[in-house]
Design a protein around this motif. Sequence first.
Motif, mmCIF file in Angstrom:
data_model
loop_
_atom_site.group_PDB
_atom_site.id
_atom_site.type_symbol
_atom_site.label_atom_id
_atom_site.label_comp_id
_atom_site.label_asym_id
_atom_site.label_seq_id
_atom_site.Cartn_x
_atom_site.Cartn_y
_atom_site.Cartn_z
ATOM 1 N N LEU A 163 0.825 -1.210 0.000
ATOM 2 C CA LEU A 163 0.000 0.000 0.000
ATOM 3 C C LEU A 163 0.863 1.266 0.000
ATOM 4 C CD1 LEU A 163 -3.006 -0.908 2.333
ATOM 5 C CD2 LEU A 163 -2.936 -0.790 -0.164
ATOM 6 N N ARG A 164 1.980 1.239 0.729
ATOM 7 C CA ARG A 164 2.889 2.391 0.707
ATOM 8 C C ARG A 164 3.495 2.550 -0.679
ATOM 9 N NH1 ARG A 164 8.384 3.519 3.183
ATOM 10 N NH2 ARG A 164 8.516 1.297 3.607
ATOM 11 N N PHE A 165 3.780 1.434 -1.325
ATOM 12 C CA PHE A 165 4.275 1.442 -2.708
ATOM 13 C C PHE A 165 3.256 2.114 -3.631
ATOM 14 C CE2 PHE A 165 4.535 -0.295 -6.911
ATOM 15 C CZ PHE A 165 5.866 -0.522 -7.174
ATOM 16 N N LEU A 166 1.992 1.724 -3.515
ATOM 17 C CA LEU A 166 0.946 2.270 -4.379
ATOM 18 C C LEU A 166 0.724 3.759 -4.129
ATOM 19 C CD1 LEU A 166 -1.589 -0.700 -4.183
ATOM 20 C CD2 LEU A 166 -0.383 0.063 -6.236
ATOM 21 N N GLY A 167 0.726 4.165 -2.853
ATOM 22 C CA GLY A 167 0.516 5.577 -2.541
ATOM 23 C C GLY A 167 1.655 6.460 -3.010
ATOM 24 N N THR A 168 2.893 5.992 -2.809
ATOM 25 C CA THR A 168 4.064 6.757 -3.243
ATOM 26 C C THR A 168 4.112 6.855 -4.769
ATOM 27 O OG1 THR A 168 5.280 5.972 -1.294
ATOM 28 C CG2 THR A 168 6.581 6.906 -3.089
ATOM 29 N N SER A 169 3.868 5.738 -5.446
ATOM 30 C CA SER A 169 3.872 5.733 -6.911
ATOM 31 C C SER A 169 2.777 6.636 -7.466
ATOM 32 C CB SER A 169 3.671 4.310 -7.437
ATOM 33 O OG SER A 169 4.723 3.473 -7.037
ATOM 34 N N ALA A 170 1.598 6.604 -6.849
ATOM 35 C CA ALA A 170 0.478 7.399 -7.357
ATOM 36 C C ALA A 170 0.804 8.885 -7.347
ATOM 37 C CB ALA A 170 -0.776 7.118 -6.513
ATOM 38 N N LEU A 171 1.321 9.379 -6.224
ATOM 39 C CA LEU A 171 1.635 10.810 -6.139
ATOM 40 C C LEU A 171 2.813 11.180 -7.030
ATOM 41 C CD1 LEU A 171 1.111 11.609 -2.361
ATOM 42 C CD2 LEU A 171 -0.110 12.593 -4.293
ATOM 43 N N LEU A 172 3.822 10.310 -7.086
ATOM 44 C CA LEU A 172 4.990 10.598 -7.922
ATOM 45 C C LEU A 172 4.593 10.719 -9.392
ATOM 46 C CD1 LEU A 172 8.074 10.860 -8.324
ATOM 47 C CD2 LEU A 172 8.152 8.359 -8.529
ATOM 48 N N PHE A 173 3.852 9.744 -9.896
ATOM 49 C CA PHE A 173 3.523 9.746 -11.327
ATOM 50 C C PHE A 173 2.476 10.797 -11.685
ATOM 51 C CE2 PHE A 173 5.264 5.333 -11.138
ATOM 52 C CZ PHE A 173 6.374 5.621 -11.917
ATOM 53 N N PHE A 174 1.595 11.110 -10.752
ATOM 54 C CA PHE A 174 0.642 12.186 -11.023
ATOM 55 C C PHE A 174 1.392 13.500 -11.244
ATOM 56 C CE2 PHE A 174 -2.626 15.293 -9.331
ATOM 57 C CZ PHE A 174 -3.386 15.286 -10.495
ATOM 58 N N GLY A 175 2.345 13.786 -10.352
ATOM 59 C CA GLY A 175 3.141 15.010 -10.506
ATOM 60 C C GLY A 175 3.997 14.986 -11.751
ATOM 61 N N VAL A 176 4.650 13.851 -12.010
ATOM 62 C CA VAL A 176 5.526 13.737 -13.174
ATOM 63 C C VAL A 176 4.731 13.879 -14.470
ATOM 64 C CG1 VAL A 176 6.926 12.101 -14.490
ATOM 65 C CG2 VAL A 176 7.331 12.387 -12.051
ATOM 66 N N ASN A 177 3.593 13.219 -14.554
ATOM 67 C CA ASN A 177 2.802 13.270 -15.782
ATOM 68 C C ASN A 177 2.234 14.655 -16.039
ATOM 69 O OD1 ASN A 177 3.215 10.590 -16.587
ATOM 70 N ND2 ASN A 177 1.547 9.838 -15.314
ATOM 71 N N LEU A 178 1.878 15.377 -14.993
ATOM 72 C CA LEU A 178 1.443 16.763 -15.181
ATOM 73 C C LEU A 178 2.603 17.622 -15.705
ATOM 74 C CD1 LEU A 178 -0.813 17.467 -12.063
ATOM 75 C CD2 LEU A 178 -1.542 17.073 -14.423
ATOM 76 N N CYS A 179 3.802 17.375 -15.191
ATOM 77 C CA CYS A 179 4.977 18.131 -15.671
ATOM 78 C C CYS A 179 5.276 17.846 -17.140
ATOM 79 C CB CYS A 179 6.207 17.787 -14.821
ATOM 80 S SG CYS A 179 6.177 18.454 -13.151
ATOM 81 N N LYS A 180 4.907 16.652 -17.618
ATOM 82 C CA LYS A 180 5.176 16.290 -19.008
ATOM 83 C C LYS A 180 4.261 17.000 -19.993
ATOM 84 C CE LYS A 180 5.270 11.815 -19.551
ATOM 85 N NZ LYS A 180 4.918 10.417 -19.229
ATOM 86 N N LEU A 181 3.113 17.467 -19.537
ATOM 87 C CA LEU A 181 2.148 18.079 -20.453
ATOM 88 C C LEU A 181 2.733 19.245 -21.251
ATOM 89 C CD1 LEU A 181 -1.201 17.970 -18.435
ATOM 90 C CD2 LEU A 181 -0.670 16.738 -20.547
ATOM 91 N N PRO A 182 3.379 20.229 -20.587
ATOM 92 C CA PRO A 182 3.919 21.338 -21.391
ATOM 93 C C PRO A 182 4.992 20.908 -22.386
ATOM 94 C CG PRO A 182 4.546 21.557 -19.064
ATOM 95 C CD PRO A 182 3.522 20.482 -19.146
#
Length: 242
Positions: A163-182
């Motif tokens: 569960l800690r793996f899933l929570g950490t991955s979720a926040l990391l990739f959400f932020g990273v993917n938003l940064c990729k948009l521009p």
Amino acid sequence: MLEALLLVVAALLIGYAKTAIGGLASISVAIFASVMPARESTAAILLLLITGDVVAVWHYRREADWGLLRRLIPAVLPGLALGAAFLAVVDDLVLRRSIGVLLLVLAALQLALRWRSPDGAKVGSSRTAAIGTGVAAGFTTMTANAAGPVTTLYLVAQGVEKLRFLGTSALLFFGVNLCKLPFSFALGLFGPHTVRRTLLLIPFVLVGAWVGLRTVRRLSQERFDQAVLAASAVAAVALIVR
């Protein structure tokens, strides 16, 4: 018809990967890059990944390890910039084969991790490992939306529970993917056809996420790690020889 079916399967897997076993998204990357122009596929799949990220963050946000996130995030941004520069200069064939090679290498790294020495966790805890993981995750996610295996390697070396793996991955990739948009907009990857096709696939991402949320607590980590590794290797070979 077959192409549409494959894209639906890929969208379902993205949703499932975001709420259950992240490595399965590698199959979706391979599907998209096989049935669409590789550059267009990176934009289409990015929008679907962000949809899955929103669901995962909502459900797992309280499980995230902020200490791990603080170690990884600063190194991700240079990796994104390197990936964007790579996308700007390579053609479609080179990009498709690069995606295949990346997936194959990352699958091999996961296999090596399973046979690591007893001091593997010590290596995984070092600052160098965090920086290397961050840069590699940024580069692979910008060029191939394939950073999941990179971060999986790091988090498994840390001994992070599910569960800690899933929570950490979720926040990391959400932020990273938003940064990729521009970056993706600047490279002209979001054409009207790509956006329309993506919107049609979003409901299937949500269905996959729903299934993942209801099965994650019953998953055997050992068996699914093996399945994800095999699927990533098969997808990589298919892209390289295509």
